[in-house]
Design an enzyme around this catalytic site. Sequence first.
Site, mmCIF file in Angstrom:
data_model
loop_
_atom_site.group_PDB
_atom_site.id
_atom_site.type_symbol
_atom_site.label_atom_id
_atom_site.label_comp_id
_atom_site.label_asym_id
_atom_site.label_seq_id
_atom_site.Cartn_x
_atom_site.Cartn_y
_atom_site.Cartn_z
ATOM 1 N N ARG A 17 -14.774 -6.249 -0.326
ATOM 2 C CA ARG A 17 -14.169 -5.842 0.957
ATOM 3 C C ARG A 17 -13.480 -4.477 0.800
ATOM 4 N NH1 ARG A 17 -8.669 -4.430 2.582
ATOM 5 N NH2 ARG A 17 -8.420 -4.941 4.774
ATOM 6 N N THR A 22 -0.744 1.871 6.934
ATOM 7 C CA THR A 22 -0.662 0.653 6.127
ATOM 8 C C THR A 22 -0.623 -0.551 7.065
ATOM 9 O OG1 THR A 22 0.632 -0.597 4.536
ATOM 10 C CG2 THR A 22 1.886 0.871 5.974
ATOM 11 N N GLY A 23 -1.300 -1.607 6.663
ATOM 12 C CA GLY A 23 -1.324 -2.799 7.508
ATOM 13 C C GLY A 23 -2.671 -3.485 7.420
ATOM 14 N N THR A 35 0.868 -1.177 0.000
ATOM 15 C CA THR A 35 0.000 0.000 0.000
ATOM 16 C C THR A 35 0.904 1.226 0.000
ATOM 17 O OG1 THR A 35 -1.796 -1.075 1.153
ATOM 18 C CG2 THR A 35 -1.596 1.300 1.501
ATOM 19 N N GLY A 61 -6.044 -3.801 7.560
ATOM 20 C CA GLY A 61 -7.033 -2.728 7.582
ATOM 21 C C GLY A 61 -8.159 -2.888 8.584
ATOM 22 N N GLY A 90 -10.924 -1.771 2.814
ATOM 23 C CA GLY A 90 -9.991 -1.671 3.941
ATOM 24 C C GLY A 90 -10.009 -0.302 4.582
ATOM 25 N N ASP A 91 -8.963 -0.026 5.336
ATOM 26 C CA ASP A 91 -8.894 1.241 6.078
ATOM 27 C C ASP A 91 -8.455 2.424 5.216
ATOM 28 O OD1 ASP A 91 -6.374 -0.179 5.886
ATOM 29 O OD2 ASP A 91 -5.524 1.410 7.134
HETATM 30 N N1 ASP Z 1 -4.331 -1.332 4.807
HETATM 31 C C1 ASP Z 1 -4.570 -1.987 3.542
HETATM 32 C C2 ASP Z 1 -5.924 -2.659 3.599
HETATM 33 O O1 ASP Z 1 -6.260 -3.229 4.606
HETATM 34 C C3 ASP Z 1 -3.534 -3.014 3.187
HETATM 35 C C4 ASP Z 1 -2.098 -2.650 3.447
HETATM 36 O O2 ASP Z 1 -1.801 -1.546 3.894
HETATM 37 O O3 ASP Z 1 -1.208 -3.504 3.204
HETATM 38 O O4 ASP Z 1 -6.602 -2.663 2.601
#
Ligand code: ASP
Length: 331
Positions: free
Chosen positions: A216, A239-240, A188, A242, A218-219
């Site tokens: 779906r 990032t992570g 991301t 979500g 995400g955040d």
């Molecule tokens: N945060 C992103 C999501 O959950 C994915 C990522 O940052 O790797 O869609």
Amino acid sequence: MLRQWFITFFILLAGSTIANAQEREYVLLIHGGAGAMNALKENPNKEMHYYASLDSALLIGNEILSSGGKGVDAVIAVVSYLENNPLFNAGVGATVSAAGSFELDAAIMEGKDLSAGAIAGAKRIKNPIKAAQVVKDNSPHVMLSGDGADEFAASQGIEMVENNMYFSTPNTMKWVEEFKKESEKNGTVGCVVLDSEGNLVAGTSTGGMLKKRWGRIGDSPVIGAGTYADNKSCAVSCTGHGEYFIRHAVAFNLCARVKYLKEPIQDAGNQIIHTDLSPDAGVGGLIAIDKDGNFAMPFNSEGMFRGYIYKEKGNDKIIKQVGIHKELHKP
Ligand code: ASP
């Protein structure tokens, strides 16, 4: 003298708050995703491409900011560059859903007036961050999703592409196979800026999580979860995993800690990433700048693609570093 050098070195290493942050004319931070990255150490060639891409992204932003450009323009240019780079999980190179489609999320927010725009589950937009910008500027809404996002972006003259033809790169397909085994895909992208007018801006763009259920979200496009900016506190891009970042309203939470608790940005970032979240429940990281130019880039994963660049006031000195693993490097 030697002591001073060591102090400066360790502060730079942490990539965080420096006492004279108010002496910065502008600051720009980027991330390119957080996750399991130790395997990259075995592949110096690939690692070098990541470092070079992070450096190029910083320079693109710096060119705009150093000529007095706006933070919002720097964020759009930097995130678009990272979206067009197949190394990252955004734009071309985005990860694929369990249904085999590419569904893209992005958001941008300006701290001067809390204006925000986001798209979610878009399938045909080449640069999702540009679509988020037109939602912010040319619609009365904050977030558009799916076909509605695609249709609005097309009507605004944003470049459109074929879902499977454009987003499916040989790299993506290779990653899908690799990450099927490892069940993770990082990349991301995000950018936060404090420009020379004191405006804070945050932008984030992603293909989401590998093998996500279609539909779906995400955040990243959720204002307050993966993206937030307020000139009275900070600009944040996350990032992570979500789902956890949404539950903890991470981006807004960080700004609130800085604004109401008067916490230094680094403490606020560490509290959220290392205590509220953890590698077991909410792997990931964030980049954040406060209104005075202090910044933090905490992560609880093995690594996070990241970098910062800033200019000191009153001289031409540009300071920049990039990192993937725990330590940062001068590119
Ligand atoms: N945060 C992103 C999501 O959950 C994915 C990522 O940052 O790797 O869609």
